[in-house]
Design a protein around this motif. Structure first.
Motif, PDB file in Angstrom:
ATOM      1  N   HIS A 189       0.842  -1.213   0.000  1.00  0.00           N
ATOM      2  CA  HIS A 189       0.000   0.000   0.000  1.00  0.00           C
ATOM      3  C   HIS A 189       0.871   1.254   0.000  1.00  0.00           C
ATOM      4  O   HIS A 189       2.018   1.227   0.442  1.00  0.00           O
ATOM      5  CB  HIS A 189      -0.884   0.034   1.242  1.00  0.00           C
ATOM      6  N   SER A 190       0.251   2.361  -0.456  1.00  0.00           N
ATOM      7  CA  SER A 190       0.942   3.658  -0.360  1.00  0.00           C
ATOM      8  C   SER A 190      -0.086   4.773  -0.192  1.00  0.00           C
ATOM      9  O   SER A 190      -1.275   4.602  -0.518  1.00  0.00           O
ATOM     10  CB  SER A 190       1.790   3.915  -1.612  1.00  0.00           C
ATOM     11  N   GLN A 191       0.383   5.909   0.315  1.00  0.00           N
ATOM     12  CA  GLN A 191      -0.475   7.076   0.515  1.00  0.00           C
ATOM     13  C   GLN A 191       0.397   8.327   0.407  1.00  0.00           C
ATOM     14  O   GLN A 191       0.935   8.826   1.401  1.00  0.00           O
ATOM     15  CB  GLN A 191      -1.143   6.998   1.895  1.00  0.00           C
ATOM     16  N   GLY A 192       0.517   8.800  -0.838  1.00  0.00           N
ATOM     17  CA  GLY A 192       1.421   9.915  -1.114  1.00  0.00           C
ATOM     18  C   GLY A 192       1.018  11.233  -0.487  1.00  0.00           C
ATOM     19  O   GLY A 192       1.831  12.160  -0.415  1.00  0.00           O
ATOM     20  N   ALA A 193      -0.224  11.318   0.006  1.00  0.00           N
ATOM     21  CA  ALA A 193      -0.681  12.559   0.650  1.00  0.00           C
ATOM     22  C   ALA A 193       0.228  12.933   1.821  1.00  0.00           C
ATOM     23  O   ALA A 193       0.331  14.100   2.185  1.00  0.00           O
ATOM     24  CB  ALA A 193      -2.115  12.391   1.137  1.00  0.00           C
TER      25      ALA A 193
END
Ligand code: UT7
Length: 333
Positions: A187-191
């Motif tokens: 998973h990733s969350q660039g925010a």
């Protein structure tokens, strides 16, 4: 479809031990604060004058892993190297391993996923093996943090955490699909990229600009520690559960959880939340600090060397870090 099995493990850390008391001589910190907040007692930092780098340490760990797999470097079909502290801006460390280990002209890639780097690297290698493209893949996680840290009081919130080191695994194709890597979850969350970041040097803010502005210290890591901590405990739990559910398993099936060694308090929180005993969770952050992409593979290797990872065990690897990125790997050993 095939299965990928870890057939060799190795790790290398520099000899140079840096204790919390050593740090208190160069910045305003103390052993009590560091141990209470992070669990870390000491870490290894490459000493001045050493030839060690991320690639060099990775090669040292890789040699051990390849030998333990009963192979030679000529048997390796592909290299996956995870690091946030590569020797060069480009090319990556993977190609250096090809040269250092005198391997055939096999392919090599670098993975840039920080604390989740080894989980991402293992997942990448697993796909190449499961589809039958490669038979033996060398997967490395290595970090040379110490040369890039702010060793003044201004950097103490980050600098005391990080250590140098490397680990490596050989992943081998197997016919028996009931064993080996059962699944991986990424998973990733660039925010939240700016919550743990080294901004410079970058093409946007290159060396001449940095030199022209001495007040710009964005080449040191910056972290919103509390925010990262809060997200870590949530994401660790989610991604461990995701892996268990995918394989119709429950917490009771876990024999060994190896969490990314970010902070002993995070590992202990997860251990309590899942109701695991001390024997079911392996931590070595006390000795090595947070070695980012190397931390899971160093911990897995040490746990295996101590006889804590045995045939048929259900082993869970889980990571969270800068990006944000997070992930898990479920392994039937
Ligand atoms: O691996 C990648 C993912 N990383 C993580 O998961 C790290 C997650 N975060 C953490 O582990 C914790 O946030 C830290 C260990 C980094 C920091 O702990 P904290 O409890 O969040 O401390 P803080 O940054 O809020 O700082 C609390 C106080 C501050 O002083 P004041 O403002 O309350 O007077 C800091 O200046 O502690 C001070 N402080 C220190 N004091 C002594 C910060 N660093 C240090 C230090 N020694 N090294």
């Amino acid at each position: 479809m095939y299965s990928s099995k870890i057939t060799g493990l190795g790790f290398y850390v520099p000899d140079n031990v840096v204790t919390n008391d050593d740090l208190s001589k160069i910045m305003d910190t103390n052993d009590e604060w560091i141990q209470e907040r992070t669990g870390i007692k000491e870490r290894r930092w490459i000493p001045e004058g050493s030839d060690d780098t991320s690639a060099v340490m990775g090669a040292k760990a890789a040699k051990i892993a390849i030998e333990r797999a009963g192979l030679t470097s000529k048997d390796i079909d592909f290299i996956v190297f995870a690091t946030l502290s590569p020797d060069y801006f480009f090319p990556g460390c993977g190609i250096q391993i090809q040269e250092m280990l005198e391997m055939d002209t096999v392919g090599a890639i670098d993975i840039r996923n920080q604390c989740s780097g080894f989980v991402y690297a293992l997942s990448t290698a697993d796909q190449f093996i499961k589809t039958g493209m490669y038979k033996n893949i060398l997967v490395i996680g290595a970090e040379f943090h110490s040369n890039g840290l702010d060793k003044t009081t201004q950097g103490r919130g980050v600098t005391v955490i990080f250590g140098d080191g490397a680990g490596a695994a050989v992943l081998t194709r197997e016919e028996d699909t009931t064993k080996g890597i059962l699944s991986t979850h990424l998973h990733s969350q660039g925010a939240y990229a700016d919550k743990l970041i080294v901004e410079s040097p970058s093409i946007r803010n290159w060396v001449p600009e940095l030199m022209a502005n001495p007040k710009d210290t964005s080449y040191f890591p910056e972290m919103d520690g509390k925010f990262v901590f809060k997200n870590a405990v949530v994401r660790f739990s989610e991604v461990i559960n995701e892996g268990l559910e995918k394989n119709n398993l429950t917490v009771d099936d876990i024999d060994m959880l190896i969490p990314h060694q970010a902070n002993l308090r995070i590992s202990q929180f997860i251990q309590r939340k899942f109701g695991l005993s001390d024997d079911q969770v392996f931590n070595n952050i006390q000795k090595y600090g947070n070695t980012t992409a190397a931390s899971i593979i160093i911990a897995l290797t040490e746990a295996w060397e101590k006889g804590k990872v045995k045939d048929n065990n259900l082993v869970v690897l889980a990571a969270f870090g800068s990006g944000f990125t997070w992930g898990s790997v479920i392994i039937r050993w």
